[in-house]
Design an enzyme around this catalytic site. Structure first.
Site, PDB file in Angstrom:
ATOM      1  N   GLY A  26      61.403  27.736  70.542  1.00 39.81           N
ATOM      2  CA  GLY A  26      62.705  27.994  71.165  1.00 39.81           C
ATOM      3  C   GLY A  26      62.721  27.539  72.619  1.00 39.81           C
ATOM      4  O   GLY A  26      62.085  26.546  72.993  1.00 39.81           O
ATOM      5  N   SER A  27      63.406  28.298  73.447  1.00 39.07           N
ATOM      6  CA  SER A  27      63.663  27.836  74.806  1.00 39.07           C
ATOM      7  C   SER A  27      62.410  27.753  75.648  1.00 39.07           C
ATOM      8  O   SER A  27      62.418  27.088  76.696  1.00 39.07           O
ATOM      9  CB  SER A  27      64.656  28.768  75.495  1.00 39.07           C
ATOM     10  OG  SER A  27      65.803  28.906  74.715  1.00 39.07           O
ATOM     11  N   THR A  28      61.339  28.397  75.258  1.00 38.56           N
ATOM     12  CA  THR A  28      60.135  28.296  76.076  1.00 38.56           C
ATOM     13  C   THR A  28      59.575  26.876  76.055  1.00 38.56           C
ATOM     14  O   THR A  28      58.705  26.552  76.856  1.00 38.56           O
ATOM     15  CB  THR A  28      59.047  29.256  75.580  1.00 38.56           C
ATOM     16  OG1 THR A  28      58.944  29.155  74.158  1.00 38.56           O
ATOM     17  CG2 THR A  28      59.384  30.688  75.950  1.00 38.56           C
ATOM     18  N   PHE A  29      60.080  26.053  75.179  1.00 32.14           N
ATOM     19  CA  PHE A  29      59.608  24.674  75.138  1.00 32.14           C
ATOM     20  C   PHE A  29      60.398  23.793  76.099  1.00 32.14           C
ATOM     21  O   PHE A  29      60.009  22.647  76.371  1.00 32.14           O
ATOM     22  CB  PHE A  29      59.729  24.150  73.701  1.00 32.14           C
ATOM     23  CG  PHE A  29      58.861  22.963  73.430  1.00 32.14           C
ATOM     24  CD1 PHE A  29      59.434  21.701  73.333  1.00 32.14           C
ATOM     25  CD2 PHE A  29      57.492  23.091  73.297  1.00 32.14           C
ATOM     26  CE1 PHE A  29      58.639  20.595  73.086  1.00 32.14           C
ATOM     27  CE2 PHE A  29      56.698  21.990  73.063  1.00 32.14           C
ATOM     28  CZ  PHE A  29      57.267  20.736  72.949  1.00 32.14           C
TER      29      PHE A  29
END
Lengths: 236, 606
Positions: B326-329
């Site tokens: 998700g957004s941590t990438f």
């Protein structure tokens, strides 16, 4: 001589070859040759070397019946004492003793001591040396044996001690670990009254500037202990 | 002699001799003197011969016996003597201890005993034996007695008897009780670091965690040593092999810090209970060399009682399970874009709230729209659309190359076991379908393990190198000397330090009053972070509705980045269950503990 008489009596009483031995040991000078002394002396002188090669123990065996008691003059006979013990087995020469005394002085039975074979002397000397050496070796063996046993004992004791210490170390480590985890688990409980350390409760002291060394050096020593004292509460 | 002439009766032969003598008393002839010995000598000779033959026969008999004992029965007798005198020892060479970063013991071998009873050898009554054993074994006497009644030999009374109890039992000096020694692994920390350490089964083989992967380092080959025993039972060093009581007391040191592990577990457990989550994980890595300071996964098991645990727990899911980040990438994608030169930090993108890619529409979370935003604001607000636009500037093939260079689609080199490779669509599919790069830009459509995400973010922290996350530091001896460090592959440089510093500064805006990661702020410290709320993919394509996996990744401190902290919570329940609300507080607690243990000074003087 009176002594001869005694030996005579002894000889007659006993018979057998124990009496013969005793008489032989007692007074060798009393050994006289048999009436056939000339032949006896010759045989004895020739048989002396033969006898020398056999062990003194061979007197126990009936090796030669024809061996006669050699007649010797006193000084030589003492020197050859141990060989002379292997002399003839004829013990019933008691009767012959008295009759042979007359022939004592005329018969040179033993050769003079100077003519004793050199190899015999050397062998004697060798035996003496080797017996000294043997004695030393035996003493050394005993010492080594004692040392070995002692060192083994020491080793066993040390090994047992090592095992005990290892066991204690294990128990200590285990107990330590269990206690620590128990304390930590208890500390996490809400009623423990403990809080986890947070940055807000930490004090960071900046390092002293290292530029002005001249000014700092006399003041550093008194500074250090005070800094240490102030920093220890921070660690808590 | 003349006196005894006729008075004494002699035997025939001597008589004749004496007779002869008396007759010839005056003349002494050799014949008379010689003949008596001659006549007597056969008698003596015969007796001597008999004695000699008896002795020789005895000697020959001894010789035969010697031959018999030494050669014929020799081997059997030496075997017997050896059995009596020598004892087979397994010297104290237990499995190596496992210690943590601060040399606290995490796993240690203990000597325990198995107690066997052979009632047929009891020299005291069974009742008495049972009475004496009951207090030591902590059992009832009549129960023990009934056990004795059942079998005559080979009754197992206790399988794991501690050393003190075994000492007491052997001090009783009863016949028929046998104590067999064996090792048993003990974990003082119980369930604190089980996902890292693992456990050892009854065969003394590691089955999970470090115990499994470092089996070769931990287990030492024990050759049984035969030592001879003196009469009093003391051992003698005669046949001891070279270096027999060896002092190899090296321990396996892990890079895990138990204090941090404890703090992380505490924070994770509380938050998971609050949001009724299915499972969670926290990873703290030192980006400089890749050593892991904390690796927590919840729920977990107690290594001392592994048999009671669910078997699925033995696989550390932070290492062995894939998830869509998700957004941590997103920070990594920004780094790729910056490094590839397709964007600049002051570029702007238009986030209109919706974007069309091929036949799909992509929206932001909660359907927000942010208007014109810079890359930093893209991260701050976590805008999907801006990310898609960013990545669309790059050719898909180039983007795919970058992803592969970062390690996506490949496995992770780590010393924790059971790690799996991340999954990425194949190159043809990636390049041909435009939706793939688009979804990859905001972290969906591919999957990786949490540990791999930490590794990649570590590249942002240490100036662009991909380090190997590892737990094992090496073999440490009792004097503090490190003996053996496992060789690890060289770190690969993928970004330049300028790029990574810029990305970190962008991430710093996330952990600010207006960013999604505001829960993770710590006063006085510059922290870079990114929240993530990802949908979970279902097995048959598509996403499970309502199931999320929330995460928060942070780098601390920004002025000299060192540590990477990832907090993951799988399927938190409730309305307000997002990365910023569920995972960021966990990361904050962990970072506070990290600051305390590693003594990280504040970024700005307060």
């Amino acid at each position: 001589m009176a002594v001869a008489r005694k030996s005579d009596v002894d000889n007659s009483g006993k018979g057998g070859w124990f009496g013969q031995r005793r008489s032989r040991r007692r007074d060798i000078s009393q050994r006289t040759s048999t009436p056939t002394s000339t032949t006896a002396s010759q045989t004895s002188s020739s048989s002396l070397p033969a006898r020398n090669t056999t062990n003194s123990k061979s007197q126990l065996k009936k090796t030669s019946k024809s061996m006669m008691v050699p007649s010797t003059s006193k000084p030589e006979s003492y020197k050859l004492k141990h060989q002379v013990q292997a002399t003839s087995k004829t013990n019933l020469s008691s009767k012959s003793n008295s009759s042979l005394r007359s022939d004592n002085t005329t018969i040179p039975v033993m050769s003079a001591s100077e003519a004793m074979p050199v190899w015999l002397l050397r062998l004697q000397g060798l035996q003496r040396n080797t017996s000294v050496l043997t004695f030393l070796l035996v003493a050394a063996t005993l010492v080594a044996y004692g040392w070995t046993v002692y060192s083994q004992q020491l080793w066993s004791q040390s090994y047992r001690r090592l095992q005990n210490l290892q066991r204690q170390e294990r128990q200590l480590t285990v107990t330590n670990g269990v206690l620590e985890s128990k304390f930590a688990a208890d500390a996490e409980k809400p009623n423990a009254g403990l809080v986890s350390p947070s940055p807000s409760s930490m004090i960071f002291i900046p390092a002293a500037p290292g530029g002005n060394t001249n000014l700092a050096s006399p003041t550093l020593p008194p500074n250090l202990p005070t800094q240490q004292q102030t920093s220890t509460p921070v660690g808590y | 002699m003349q006196k005894f002439k006729g008075k004494i009766q002699f035997r025939s032969i001597p008589k004749a001799q004496f007779k002869n003598r008396q007759q010839n008393s005056s003349t002494v002839t050799s014949s008379t003197v010689v003949s008596p010995p001659k006549e007597q000598s056969p008698n003596i000779r015969f007796r001597l011969f008999i004695v000699w033959s008896v002795l020789v026969a005895a000697g020959v008999g001894l010789g035969f016996n010697l031959y018999n004992l030494q050669i014929v029965r020799g081997p059997k007798l030496t075997e017997k003597a050896r059995n009596q005198q020598m004892v087979n020892l397994r010297p104290y060479m237990p499995r190596r201890q496992v210690v943590d970063r601060n040399k606290e013991v995490l796993a240690i071998d203990r000597q325990v005993y198995t107690l066997y009873a052979h009632p047929k050898q009891f020299n005291k009554s069974r009742h008495e034996v049972a009475e004496k054993l009951a207090p030591i074994l902590d059992k009832e006497a009549n129960k023990l007695e009934s056990q004795f009644e059942r079998k005559n030999s080979g009754i197992v009374l206790d399988t794991a008897l501690a050393e003190e109890a075994a000492d007491r039992i052997s001090a009783l000096n009863f016949n028929g009780l046998e104590l067999r020694q064996k090792y048993s692994r003990f974990y003082p920390a119980q369930d604190l670091a089980s996902e890292v350490i693992g456990y050892v089964n009854l065969d003394r083989r590691g089955q999970a965690g470090v115990e499994y992967s470092q089996e070769k380092l931990l287990e030492r080959s024990v050759q049984t040593v035969r030592l001879s025993r003196a009469g009093n039972g003391a051992l003698m060093p005669d046949y001891a092999p070279e270096g027999f009581p060896n002092f190899d007391d090296m321990r396996l040191q892990l890079s895990i810090d138990t204090r941090l592990q404890r703090a992380a577990r505490f924070a994770l457990k509380n938050q998971m209970k609050r949001y009724s989550a299915k499972r969670g994980a926290v990873i703290v890595m030192d980006a400089y060399d890749g050593s892991l300071l904390a690796m927590v996964s919840h729920p977990t098991y107690n290594s001392n009682e592994y048999s009671k645990a669910d078997i699925s727990l033995f696989r550390n899911w932070a290492v062995a399970d894939l998830y869509e980040p998700g957004s941590t990438f997103k920070p990594l994608n920004v780094a790729i874009a910056l490094e590839a030169g397709i964007i600049k930090p002051d570029d702007t993108f238009n986030d209109s709230g919706i974007i069309q890619v091929a036949d799909r529409t992509i929206r932001n979370s909660e359907n927000k729209r942010y208007g014109r935003i810079s890359p930093a604001q893209t991260l701050q607000f976590s805008s999907n659309i801006a990310m898609v636009q960013m990545i669309q500037r790059m050719r898909p093939s180039t983007y795919y190359g970058w992803l592969e260079r970062m390690g996506l689609g490949q496995g992770l080199d780590t010393d924790l076991p059971f790690s799996v490779a991340s999954q990425l669509k194949s190159q043809e599919e990636f390049i041909s379908t435009p939706i793939e790069p688009a979804t990859t830009s905001f972290g969906q459509g591919f999957s990786l393990t949490p540990l791999q995400l930490v590794q990649m973010t570590g590249a942002l922290a240490n100036g662009g190198r991909l380090v190997t996350p590892h737990v094992v530091k090496g073999l440490l001896d009792s004097k503090g000397q490190m003996h053996y460090t496992p060789t690890r592959p060289e770190p690969r440089q993928i970004f330049s330090p300028i790029t990574t510093q810029k990305v970190l500064e962008m991430m710093e805006t996330v952990v600010s009053a207006k960013g999604t990661g505001k829960e993770a702020r710590i006063p006085g410290y510059r922290i870079a972070g990114k929240t993530g709320t990802a949908q979970k993919a279902s097995a048959n394509g598509g996403y499970i509705s309502g199931a999320r996996i929330t995460s928060f990744i942070s780098v601390l401190p920004v002025e000299s980045p060192r540590y990477v902290v990832l907090a993951l919570v799988d399927e938190p329940q409730g309305e307000n269950a997002y990365g910023g609300t569920v995972a960021a507080p966990i990361a904050k607690s962990v970072m506070e503990a990290l600051i305390s243990t590693e003594q990280i000074p504040p970024s700005s003087p307060r």
